[in-house]
Design a protein around this motif. Structure first.
Motif, mmCIF file in Angstrom:
data_model
loop_
_atom_site.group_PDB
_atom_site.id
_atom_site.type_symbol
_atom_site.label_atom_id
_atom_site.label_comp_id
_atom_site.label_asym_id
_atom_site.label_seq_id
_atom_site.Cartn_x
_atom_site.Cartn_y
_atom_site.Cartn_z
ATOM 1 N N PRO A 168 -6.373 -1.592 -3.962
ATOM 2 C CA PRO A 168 -6.434 -1.912 -2.534
ATOM 3 C C PRO A 168 -7.261 -3.162 -2.232
ATOM 4 O O PRO A 168 -6.897 -3.956 -1.357
ATOM 5 C CB PRO A 168 -7.077 -0.659 -1.929
ATOM 6 N N LEU A 221 -7.139 4.769 0.185
ATOM 7 C CA LEU A 221 -6.938 3.405 0.674
ATOM 8 C C LEU A 221 -8.041 2.982 1.640
ATOM 9 O O LEU A 221 -8.749 2.005 1.398
ATOM 10 C CB LEU A 221 -5.561 3.287 1.328
ATOM 11 N N LEU A 278 0.821 -1.205 0.000
ATOM 12 C CA LEU A 278 0.000 0.000 0.000
ATOM 13 C C LEU A 278 0.858 1.259 0.000
ATOM 14 O O LEU A 278 0.532 2.250 -0.664
ATOM 15 C CB LEU A 278 -0.944 -0.017 1.205
#
Length: 260
Positions: A103, A67, A37
């Protein structure tokens, strides 16, 4: 794509956000997932130098509004233990720079996501990101949703569809429902949501073989912005005429006139 900058050390505020995810999302990324991430942020910032990918560049804002927000919608599917065990065949319609699909793919490694967008440049960027993040189970495709939804190999073949910041809910439903299996689900990410919008969506879903199962309202943990996520279920086959040809769903949205 230009090479991403080396990941910066995570500020204390970001460490606190990671910790808060366990409370806010019911899930916290593993260390490898955190690295993916964080690398995603670096890659998007690098791509932003040559493409208009996002106006959100502050790392804390990015973690929350791209995210966290992308993953928050998945909570509508059940507990994380349940959804992480499923080999979902999912599609992110209008993925843009890869949200919420990338994500979601990181959080659900058993799933196989198709990231769909009509922009060749954005899909080229997303393909490079998938390669950089070693997300071989995902693919990026440059195509219009209306055409993809009429492809006999794709139509009715997905368990899950995601649509974030694409169009009005009834338009997103026309993009999503034809691609889902009966029993499949779609998550539509919205900002504000009204009863008038809900009635329009319900009329559109009656034509598409879908049903509005749940609307969940929540606020983002850092900026406290209002969000809604809509959970749809496909309860009957979608008529072959949907989705309609490119451009028509936006010009003539379903459900806005009861006679349609």
């Amino acid at each position: 794509m230009k090479k991403a900058d080396p990941p910066a050390s995570k500020p204390p505020e970001l460490e606190a956000l990671w910790s808060s995810w366990l409370v806010d999302l019911g899930w916290q990324p593993s260390e490898p997932q955190q690295q993916q991430l964080q690398q995603l942020y670096s890659l998007v910032m690098a791509g932003n130098r040559t493409q208009n990918l996002t106006r959100i560049t502050d790392p804390i804002d990015f973690w929350e509004k791209h995210l966290w927000d992308s993953l928050r919608g998945l909570r509508l599917l059940g507990s994380w233990d349940e959804i992480q065990a499923q080999p979902w065949r999912g599609i992110d319609i209008g993925t843009g720079a890869g949200f919420p699909g990338i994500p979601a793919q990181i959080a659900l490694p058993q799933a196989h996501f198709t990231l769909l967008d009509s922009s060749q440049r954005k899909i080229a960027f997303v393909q490079e990101v998938l390669q950089q993040l070693s997300l071989a189970q995902a693919r990026a495709v440059a195509q219009r949703a209306e055409i993809w939804g009429q492809d006999p190999q794709e139509r009715g073949s997905y368990d899950l569809a995601l649509a974030r910041a694409v169009a009005a809910a009834e338009i997103c439903a026309e993009y999503c429902l034809p691609l889902l299996k009966v029993g499949g689900r779609a998550i539509l990410y919205r900002g504000h949501w009204t009863e008038a919008e809900a009635q329009t969506l319900k009329r559109a879903l009656s034509l598409l073989g879908g049903k509005l199962i749940h609307v969940e309202a929540f606020t983002t943990p850092h900026s406290h912005g209002m969000r809604h996520c809509l959970l749809l279920e496909k309860v009957a086959p979608t008529p072959a005429c949907y989705p309609r040809p490119p451009g028509i769903p936006k010009r003539q949205p379903l459900g806005q006139d009861k006679r349609r």
